[in-house]
Design an enzyme around this catalytic site. Structure first.
Site, PDB file in Angstrom:
ATOM      1  N   ARG A  23     -58.815 -79.015 -24.455  1.00 55.37           N
ATOM      2  CA  ARG A  23     -58.058 -79.936 -23.601  1.00 55.37           C
ATOM      3  C   ARG A  23     -57.513 -79.230 -22.357  1.00 55.37           C
ATOM      4  O   ARG A  23     -56.409 -79.543 -21.905  1.00 55.37           O
ATOM      5  CB  ARG A  23     -56.908 -80.588 -24.358  1.00 55.37           C
ATOM      6  CG  ARG A  23     -57.337 -81.494 -25.487  1.00 55.37           C
ATOM      7  CD  ARG A  23     -57.819 -82.834 -24.952  1.00 55.37           C
ATOM      8  NE  ARG A  23     -58.159 -83.753 -26.020  1.00 55.37           N
ATOM      9  CZ  ARG A  23     -57.335 -84.690 -26.491  1.00 55.37           C
ATOM     10  NH1 ARG A  23     -56.140 -84.839 -25.979  1.00 55.37           N
ATOM     11  NH2 ARG A  23     -57.730 -85.483 -27.445  1.00 55.37           N
ATOM     12  N   ARG A  27     -52.967 -83.436 -19.276  1.00 53.76           N
ATOM     13  CA  ARG A  27     -51.648 -83.829 -18.768  1.00 53.76           C
ATOM     14  C   ARG A  27     -50.670 -82.695 -18.523  1.00 53.76           C
ATOM     15  O   ARG A  27     -49.667 -82.890 -17.854  1.00 53.76           O
ATOM     16  CB  ARG A  27     -51.014 -84.847 -19.722  1.00 53.76           C
ATOM     17  CG  ARG A  27     -51.628 -86.221 -19.582  1.00 53.76           C
ATOM     18  CD  ARG A  27     -51.270 -87.062 -20.762  1.00 53.76           C
ATOM     19  NE  ARG A  27     -51.714 -86.394 -21.975  1.00 53.76           N
ATOM     20  CZ  ARG A  27     -51.634 -86.914 -23.181  1.00 53.76           C
ATOM     21  NH1 ARG A  27     -51.098 -88.091 -23.357  1.00 53.76           N
ATOM     22  NH2 ARG A  27     -52.088 -86.259 -24.231  1.00 53.76           N
ATOM     23  N   ARG A  36     -54.189 -89.050 -12.370  1.00 55.84           N
ATOM     24  CA  ARG A  36     -53.935 -90.137 -13.313  1.00 55.84           C
ATOM     25  C   ARG A  36     -52.961 -91.195 -12.798  1.00 55.84           C
ATOM     26  O   ARG A  36     -52.930 -92.310 -13.304  1.00 55.84           O
ATOM     27  CB  ARG A  36     -53.498 -89.579 -14.665  1.00 55.84           C
ATOM     28  CG  ARG A  36     -54.624 -89.004 -15.482  1.00 55.84           C
ATOM     29  CD  ARG A  36     -55.432 -90.089 -16.197  1.00 55.84           C
ATOM     30  NE  ARG A  36     -54.696 -90.545 -17.377  1.00 55.84           N
ATOM     31  CZ  ARG A  36     -54.012 -91.675 -17.464  1.00 55.84           C
ATOM     32  NH1 ARG A  36     -53.983 -92.502 -16.443  1.00 55.84           N
ATOM     33  NH2 ARG A  36     -53.377 -91.989 -18.562  1.00 55.84           N
ATOM     34  N   ASP A  72     -64.388 -87.928 -23.236  1.00 57.04           N
ATOM     35  CA  ASP A  72     -63.671 -88.109 -24.498  1.00 57.04           C
ATOM     36  C   ASP A  72     -64.680 -88.337 -25.607  1.00 57.04           C
ATOM     37  O   ASP A  72     -65.781 -88.836 -25.349  1.00 57.04           O
ATOM     38  CB  ASP A  72     -62.711 -89.300 -24.421  1.00 57.04           C
ATOM     39  CG  ASP A  72     -61.696 -89.247 -25.545  1.00 57.04           C
ATOM     40  OD1 ASP A  72     -60.671 -88.572 -25.387  1.00 57.04           O
ATOM     41  OD2 ASP A  72     -61.951 -89.852 -26.603  1.00 57.04           O
ATOM     42  N   TYR A 147     -61.975 -93.153 -36.362  1.00 54.42           N
ATOM     43  CA  TYR A 147     -61.426 -94.050 -35.332  1.00 54.42           C
ATOM     44  C   TYR A 147     -62.002 -95.450 -35.442  1.00 54.42           C
ATOM     45  O   TYR A 147     -61.304 -96.445 -35.250  1.00 54.42           O
ATOM     46  CB  TYR A 147     -61.677 -93.473 -33.930  1.00 54.42           C
ATOM     47  CG  TYR A 147     -60.773 -92.308 -33.631  1.00 54.42           C
ATOM     48  CD1 TYR A 147     -59.422 -92.519 -33.346  1.00 54.42           C
ATOM     49  CD2 TYR A 147     -61.239 -91.004 -33.675  1.00 54.42           C
ATOM     50  CE1 TYR A 147     -58.572 -91.446 -33.098  1.00 54.42           C
ATOM     51  CE2 TYR A 147     -60.401 -89.930 -33.425  1.00 54.42           C
ATOM     52  CZ  TYR A 147     -59.069 -90.164 -33.144  1.00 54.42           C
ATOM     53  OH  TYR A 147     -58.227 -89.107 -32.916  1.00 54.42           O
TER      54      TYR A 147
HETATM   55  O1  CP3 Z   1     -60.963 -80.330 -23.439  1.00 60.53           O
HETATM   56  C1  CP3 Z   1     -61.050 -80.880 -22.328  1.00 60.53           C
HETATM   57  O2  CP3 Z   1     -60.392 -80.509 -21.345  1.00 60.53           O
HETATM   58  C2  CP3 Z   1     -62.070 -81.998 -22.147  1.00 60.53           C
HETATM   59  C3  CP3 Z   1     -61.571 -83.299 -22.341  1.00 60.53           C
HETATM   60  C4  CP3 Z   1     -61.332 -83.927 -23.712  1.00 60.53           C
HETATM   61  C5  CP3 Z   1     -60.511 -85.063 -23.843  1.00 60.53           C
HETATM   62  N1  CP3 Z   1     -60.603 -85.508 -25.132  1.00 60.53           N
HETATM   63  C6  CP3 Z   1     -59.752 -85.687 -22.757  1.00 60.53           C
HETATM   64  C7  CP3 Z   1     -58.623 -86.582 -23.075  1.00 60.53           C
HETATM   65  C8  CP3 Z   1     -61.849 -83.641 -24.970  1.00 60.53           C
HETATM   66  C9  CP3 Z   1     -62.738 -82.492 -25.408  1.00 60.53           C
HETATM   67  C10 CP3 Z   1     -61.397 -84.651 -25.860  1.00 60.53           C
HETATM   68  C11 CP3 Z   1     -61.786 -84.736 -27.275  1.00 60.53           C
HETATM   69  C12 CP3 Z   1     -61.069 -85.666 -28.159  1.00 60.53           C
HETATM   70  N2  CP3 Z   1     -60.632 -86.936 -27.884  1.00 60.53           N
HETATM   71  C13 CP3 Z   1     -60.805 -85.407 -29.521  1.00 60.53           C
HETATM   72  C14 CP3 Z   1     -61.196 -84.171 -30.261  1.00 60.53           C
HETATM   73  C15 CP3 Z   1     -60.304 -83.031 -29.971  1.00 60.53           C
HETATM   74  C16 CP3 Z   1     -58.943 -83.165 -30.554  1.00 60.53           C
HETATM   75  O3  CP3 Z   1     -57.984 -83.174 -29.776  1.00 60.53           O
HETATM   76  O4  CP3 Z   1     -58.852 -83.226 -31.789  1.00 60.53           O
HETATM   77  C17 CP3 Z   1     -60.133 -86.526 -30.044  1.00 60.53           C
HETATM   78  C18 CP3 Z   1     -59.641 -86.693 -31.461  1.00 60.53           C
HETATM   79  C19 CP3 Z   1     -60.046 -87.489 -29.002  1.00 60.53           C
HETATM   80  C20 CP3 Z   1     -59.463 -88.872 -29.100  1.00 60.53           C
HETATM   81  C21 CP3 Z   1     -58.353 -89.062 -28.170  1.00 60.53           C
HETATM   82  N3  CP3 Z   1     -58.480 -89.148 -26.791  1.00 60.53           N
HETATM   83  C22 CP3 Z   1     -56.982 -89.229 -28.477  1.00 60.53           C
HETATM   84  C23 CP3 Z   1     -56.404 -89.179 -29.888  1.00 60.53           C
HETATM   85  C24 CP3 Z   1     -56.312 -89.428 -27.269  1.00 60.53           C
HETATM   86  C25 CP3 Z   1     -54.855 -89.786 -27.067  1.00 60.53           C
HETATM   87  C26 CP3 Z   1     -53.937 -88.726 -27.459  1.00 60.53           C
HETATM   88  C27 CP3 Z   1     -53.832 -87.691 -26.379  1.00 60.53           C
HETATM   89  O5  CP3 Z   1     -54.002 -86.510 -26.669  1.00 60.53           O
HETATM   90  O6  CP3 Z   1     -53.545 -88.092 -25.255  1.00 60.53           O
HETATM   91  C28 CP3 Z   1     -57.245 -89.319 -26.216  1.00 60.53           C
HETATM   92  C29 CP3 Z   1     -56.994 -89.422 -24.776  1.00 60.53           C
HETATM   93  C30 CP3 Z   1     -57.385 -88.238 -23.944  1.00 60.53           C
HETATM   94  N4  CP3 Z   1     -58.580 -87.576 -24.007  1.00 60.53           N
HETATM   95  C31 CP3 Z   1     -56.617 -87.653 -22.904  1.00 60.53           C
HETATM   96  C32 CP3 Z   1     -57.382 -86.616 -22.358  1.00 60.53           C
HETATM   97  C33 CP3 Z   1     -57.030 -85.716 -21.214  1.00 60.53           C
HETATM   98  C34 CP3 Z   1     -55.263 -88.106 -22.431  1.00 60.53           C
HETATM   99  C35 CP3 Z   1     -55.459 -89.319 -21.571  1.00 60.53           C
HETATM  100  C36 CP3 Z   1     -54.441 -89.409 -20.482  1.00 60.53           C
HETATM  101  O7  CP3 Z   1     -54.674 -88.869 -19.401  1.00 60.53           O
HETATM  102  O8  CP3 Z   1     -53.437 -90.090 -20.708  1.00 60.53           O
END
Ligand code: CP3
Length: 343
Positions: A23, A27, A36, A72, A147
């Protein structure tokens, strides 16, 4: 090209330990929050110029040894016929609960239905210009199923485990559908040019050993087999997995990425010879002092087994309240402390 990351994935000798952060675009970065403010999360994922911009933000600011595509694990769900909203956690309007629901899922074509991801990859590769590798990624079948069946995040995965226990044939049908779609999707990412693949199995460690054996191991091994290409390492990320680590030696991944519940040396012992390891500094250490970060990095580096590759990373994604200067200090400290000194 700085290929430390790829060499460590293959278990080859490196001058220092490569580092990237799960990640890393997100944020905790002011620049990301700026983007964003103007665009919602789906728009950033679906607009190659924006996805490229945010992918590069941490690279330009902190100098990680690999970039990861900004996207994502849930981007493919709409293409399967499932609408997903983020507020901020993912929410599905129509969860998949029955055999009939599973039959309605659409096996999409990544080239037409997820062309924006492949365009983003091509655009990011241009921007990186060969300096470091680009990691592509996708969700593992069990984690995507979690999910899809729960309809969002969950604490106990009641519906998913219900499906596995009560409708094993339907559950296997769903897993097999997800192996097919993820194999197509990850292969399309490799064709578009990513140099490594990470498969996120965030929730598989919440399944018992018995459920993991019956529903996860074989589909995962098949998926890895189907995306494996010479020179393109596959990383399998799993958390809370002490009770299944010994099963992973047969899964076929080049790298196993773990959280901080166990030390890397004990993980290596449980998995046995072979895969490189990625991890595993507790993400919350980055909320603390430089002294704790320094000590944490030193502990992970000293403990990393010397008989295989190591890619430095966190236990899980970087937390949104992390100060940016701590991310900078982490990268700098890994680079400095892991340098093999010629004597
Ligand atoms: O790593 C990186 O920089 C690449 C981007 C990336 C995102 N999601 C961007 C994202 C990656 C590799 C993911 C994978 C992801 N997404 C996983 C597996 C990794 C992990 O964290 O276990 C999972 C379970 C998700 C599902 C997901 N997407 C959730 C649960 C959420 C909301 C919770 C949260 O952390 O915000 C997201 C949204 C998400 N995916 C955001 C980002 C940057 C936040 C969105 C925002 O800008 O508000």
């Amino acid at each position: 090209m700085n290929d430390l990351f790829l060499r460590a994935c293959r278990g080859e000798a490196v001058e220092r330990t490569p580092v990237w952060i799960m990640r890393q675009a997100g944020r905790y970065m002011a620049q990301y929050r700026e983007v964003r403010k103007k665009h919602n999360f789906w728009t950033v994922c679906r607009t190659p110029e924006l996805a490229t911009m945010v992918t590069m933000q941490p690279i330009d600011r902190f100098g990680m040894d690999a970039a990861i595509l900004f996207s994502d694990i849930l981007v493919g769900l709409p293409a399967m016929g499932l609408d997903v909203d983020f507020n901020p956690g993912p929410q599905l309007e129509n969860p998949v609960r029955t055999s009939a629901d599973i039959d309605t899922l659409h096996r999409f074509d990544p080239l037409t239905d997820l062309g924006f991801v492949l365009d983003a990859i091509k655009s990011i590769l241009k921007e990186i210009d060969g300096r470091i590798p680009l990691i592509g990624f996708g969700g593992a079948p069990l984690t995507l199923a979690a999910y899809m069946v729960e309809g969002g995040g969950s604490k106990n995965f009641m519906y998913l485990r219900g499906l596995l226990h009560e409708e094993p044939r339907s559950a296997k049908k769903l897993m097999s559908f997800l192996v097919d779609t993820q194999a197509d999707y990850l292969n399309a990412q490799i064709d578009a040019g990513v140099q490594a693949i990470q498969i996120f199995d965030t929730w598989a460690g919440h399944m018992s050993r018995q459920l993991y054996r019956e529903f996860v191991l074989e589909p995962m091994a098949q998926l890895i087999e189907r995306v494996k290409r010479p020179g393109v390492p596959v990383i399998y990320f799993i958390r809370d997995a002490a009770h299944v680590l010994d099963l992973l030696s047969s899964i076929g991944a080049d790298v196993i990425s773990v959280d901080d519940k166990l030390t890397l040396s004990s993980v290596a012992e449980m998995i046995g010879p072979g895969p490189s390891l990625q991890g595993n500094l507790d993400s919350t250490v980055l909320l603390g002092s430089r002294k704790s970060i320094h000590e944490g990095v030193k502990r992970v580096l000293e403990d990393a087994p010397k008989d295989r590759g190591h890619i430095f990373n966190l236990s899980h994604g970087i937390l949104p309240p992390t100060p940016e200067e701590n991310a900078a200090y982490l990268v700098e400290t890994v680079k400095r402390l892991s340098l093999v000194k010629e004597t």
